[in-house]
Design a protein around this motif. Structure first.
Motif, short mmCIF file in Angstrom:
data_model
loop_
_atom_site.label_atom_id
_atom_site.label_comp_id
_atom_site.label_asym_id
_atom_site.label_seq_id
_atom_site.Cartn_x
_atom_site.Cartn_y
_atom_site.Cartn_z
N ALA A 54 28.42 45.25 -16.59
CA ALA A 54 27.68 44.54 -15.54
C ALA A 54 28.02 43.05 -15.60
N SER A 55 28.25 42.46 -14.45
CA SER A 55 28.67 41.05 -14.36
C SER A 55 27.57 40.19 -13.75
N PHE A 56 27.39 38.99 -14.33
CA PHE A 56 26.33 38.09 -13.89
C PHE A 56 26.83 36.65 -13.92
N ALA A 57 26.42 35.89 -12.93
CA ALA A 57 26.76 34.46 -12.88
C ALA A 57 25.83 33.66 -13.78
N GLN A 58 24.60 34.14 -13.98
CA GLN A 58 23.59 33.42 -14.78
C GLN A 58 23.24 34.21 -16.04
N GLU A 59 23.17 33.51 -17.16
CA GLU A 59 22.84 34.16 -18.43
C GLU A 59 21.44 34.77 -18.39
N THR A 60 20.49 34.12 -17.73
CA THR A 60 19.13 34.66 -17.67
C THR A 60 19.10 36.01 -16.97
N ASP A 61 19.90 36.18 -15.91
CA ASP A 61 19.96 37.47 -15.22
C ASP A 61 20.58 38.54 -16.11
N ALA A 62 21.61 38.17 -16.87
CA ALA A 62 22.25 39.12 -17.79
C ALA A 62 21.28 39.55 -18.89
N LYS A 63 20.53 38.61 -19.43
CA LYS A 63 19.55 38.94 -20.47
C LYS A 63 18.45 39.85 -19.93
N LYS A 64 17.98 39.57 -18.73
CA LYS A 64 16.95 40.40 -18.09
C LYS A 64 17.46 41.82 -17.89
N PHE A 65 18.69 41.95 -17.40
CA PHE A 65 19.32 43.25 -17.18
C PHE A 65 19.44 44.01 -18.50
N ALA A 66 19.92 43.34 -19.56
CA ALA A 66 20.09 43.98 -20.87
C ALA A 66 18.75 44.42 -21.45
N TYR B 59 37.73 37.30 -9.52
CA TYR B 59 36.34 37.27 -9.06
C TYR B 59 35.65 38.59 -9.36
N VAL B 60 34.37 38.50 -9.69
CA VAL B 60 33.50 39.67 -9.86
C VAL B 60 32.21 39.41 -9.09
N GLN B 61 31.42 40.45 -8.93
CA GLN B 61 30.17 40.31 -8.20
C GLN B 61 29.02 39.97 -9.14
N ASP B 62 28.13 39.12 -8.67
CA ASP B 62 26.95 38.73 -9.43
C ASP B 62 25.87 39.79 -9.21
N MET B 63 25.68 40.64 -10.22
CA MET B 63 24.72 41.72 -10.09
C MET B 63 23.29 41.24 -10.27
N GLY B 64 23.11 39.97 -10.52
CA GLY B 64 21.77 39.37 -10.50
C GLY B 64 21.30 39.15 -9.08
N LYS B 65 22.24 39.15 -8.13
CA LYS B 65 21.93 38.95 -6.71
C LYS B 65 22.30 40.16 -5.85
N ALA B 66 23.34 40.86 -6.21
CA ALA B 66 23.83 41.98 -5.38
C ALA B 66 23.00 43.24 -5.63
N ASP B 67 22.93 44.09 -4.62
CA ASP B 67 22.28 45.40 -4.73
C ASP B 67 23.19 46.31 -5.55
N TRP B 68 22.69 46.87 -6.63
CA TRP B 68 23.51 47.69 -7.52
C TRP B 68 24.10 48.89 -6.78
N GLU B 69 23.33 49.53 -5.93
CA GLU B 69 23.80 50.75 -5.25
C GLU B 69 24.85 50.46 -4.18
N GLN B 70 24.75 49.33 -3.52
CA GLN B 70 25.71 48.96 -2.48
C GLN B 70 26.02 47.47 -2.58
N PRO B 71 26.74 47.07 -3.62
CA PRO B 71 27.00 45.64 -3.81
C PRO B 71 27.91 45.07 -2.73
N ARG B 72 27.49 43.97 -2.18
CA ARG B 72 28.29 43.23 -1.19
C ARG B 72 28.14 41.75 -1.50
N ASN B 73 29.15 40.99 -1.16
CA ASN B 73 29.12 39.53 -1.34
C ASN B 73 28.85 39.13 -2.79
N ASN B 74 28.31 37.93 -2.97
CA ASN B 74 27.91 37.40 -4.27
C ASN B 74 29.05 37.36 -5.29
N TRP B 75 30.23 36.94 -4.86
CA TRP B 75 31.39 36.82 -5.74
C TRP B 75 31.35 35.50 -6.51
#
Length: 177
Positions: free
Chosen positions: A135-147, A96-112
């Motif tokens: 950086a890990s993302f559950a959704q491709e759209t969030d990963a593209k936005k981050f990139a 499992y990894v955290q979904d950084m499209g939902k988690a707070d980057w500075e203090q990531p919690r939950n969203n596995w």
């Protein structure tokens, strides 16, 4: 037909063995669902002892087959370094990894989420606990936005290779050490 005492005992033992073997088969065929474990202020990285809650960026956990508790990683680079190491021989039940499209980057919690289904950004300007991170993302759209915002290359789980995960820079980027 009369059953002798010896025949009765042998029959009872055989029935008992048959019943236990059938029960064993049904238990071994059932799949135990492993759910991610949330980190807290005392959760440490199994590789280096760092407190996960003290560092920014995505975290990870592996459930090895036969273990009910996960092995934690303070960074996805450590996770992939472990998974892709040629000496890695332990059977893995879940990652499992955290979904950084939902988690707070500075203090990531939950969203596995299941790491094998994710989208990853390698080479961004955002740092995790070990410096440059994946950086890990559950959704491709969030990963593209981050990139688009932070740079980096979009990859799927299977596209990440051993030469992409370098642990040597972590200490150079950690001002708390």
């Amino acid at each position: 037909m009369m059953m002798t005492r010896r025949s009765f005992i042998l029959s009872a033992i055989a029935s008992s063995l048959l019943a236990s073997s059938l029960t064993g088969c049904s238990q071994s065929n059932s799949v135990k669902t492993l759910t991610p474990v949330e980190i807290d202020t005392h959760t440490t990285c199994d590789l280096d002892g760092m407190l996960l809650a003290d560092y920014a960026g995505p975290k990870a956990q592996i459930f090895y087959t036969g273990n009910d508790t996960p092995t934690f990683f303070c960074d996805t680079v450590e996770l992939f370094h472990t998974l892709l190491a040629p000496e890695q021989v332990k059977a893995i039940a879940a990652v499992y990894v955290q979904d950084m499209g939902k988690a707070d980057w500075e203090q990531p919690r939950n969203n596995w989420f299941d790491a094998k289904t994710g989208f990853y950004v390698l080479g961004s300007k955002r740092h995790g606990s070990m410096g440059p991170t994946i950086a890990s993302f559950a959704q491709e759209t969030d990963a593209k936005k981050f990139a688009a915002e932070w740079g980096g290359k979009l990859l799927r789980y299977a596209e990440i290779k051993a030469d992409m995960v370098d642990l040597s820079g972590g200490a150079l980027h950690d001002t708390r050490m």
